[in-house]
Design an enzyme around this catalytic site. Sequence first.
Site, PDB file in Angstrom:
ATOM      1  N   ASP A   1       0.923  -1.037   0.144  1.00 45.42           N
ATOM      2  CA  ASP A   1       0.186   0.058  -0.156  1.00 45.42           C
ATOM      3  C   ASP A   1       1.012   1.329   0.178  1.00 45.42           C
ATOM      4  OD1 ASP A   1      -2.674   1.713   0.631  1.00 45.42           O
ATOM      5  OD2 ASP A   1      -1.556   1.837   2.599  1.00 45.42           O
TER       6      ASP A   1
ATOM      7  N   ASP B   1      -0.136   5.308   1.007  1.00 44.91           N
ATOM      8  CA  ASP B   1      -0.387   6.163   2.012  1.00 44.91           C
ATOM      9  C   ASP B   1      -0.173   5.347   3.205  1.00 44.91           C
ATOM     10  OD1 ASP B   1      -1.206   8.858   0.529  1.00 44.91           O
ATOM     11  OD2 ASP B   1      -2.325   7.162  -0.631  1.00 44.91           O
TER      12      ASP B   1
ATOM     13  N   ASP C   1      -1.619  -0.998   5.872  1.00 46.82           N
ATOM     14  CA  ASP C   1      -1.979  -0.306   7.219  1.00 46.82           C
ATOM     15  C   ASP C   1      -3.458  -0.229   7.537  1.00 46.82           C
ATOM     16  OD1 ASP C   1      -2.501   1.775   5.419  1.00 46.82           O
ATOM     17  OD2 ASP C   1      -2.315   3.219   6.931  1.00 46.82           O
TER      18      ASP C   1
END
Length: 225
Positions: A11, A13, A176
Amino acid sequence: MSIPFDIIGFDLDGTLVDTSGDLTAAVNHVLDSVGRPLLSTETVKQHIGGGAKLMLQQGLEATGGIPGDDFRPLYRQMLSYYEANVSVHSRPFDGALNLLDQLDAMGVRYAVVTNKFESLAVKLLTDLNLAHRMVCILGADTLGKENAKPSGAPIFEMVKRGQALGGGCRAAYIGDSIYDVMAAKNANVPSIAVSFGFLHGPAEEMGADAIIDHFDELIPTLSKL
């Protein structure tokens, strides 16, 4: 040390890059333009993960609600501002560059699979001198919005593009948010959650196969999966 994977997906961001400063600035640019109070970076972090539209919606809702007919122009305003300021504060998380060097040395490929628009992800990673290192950069719009995370489609596509370059099909995915863990599950690949990201709750509650607190832990963790 070796790992049993051919390609690692990240991922963007809150996982590979700390983009919170620039995303907060973009949201606050819009809020300021409509006379709303500005939000802290910690608050905006909680809104990141589901894409830019959701991030702005939640920012407006937190400061008084979404104006009746004004959301679309405000959304365009935020995207325009963010595109022009995509890499002012954003930097790779501690240990990320060393990790990519280690993966290079091991012959393991890697890619970015994000719910950011592909063009913005490419621009950010280009500014950070990372774009050329990726097998591919897949955004929320790359395969159509119905195939953005939590769909497993972009992870399947990542593997497909890696294989087209002569790689194997064994993949793992690092993120996250619950969107990341669900996408990995939907693609039937192991997921690792980063506790240092833009978490909406405890990392332990996301259901990932493993959790790391720093990128120095990733290769030893992957070797055990």
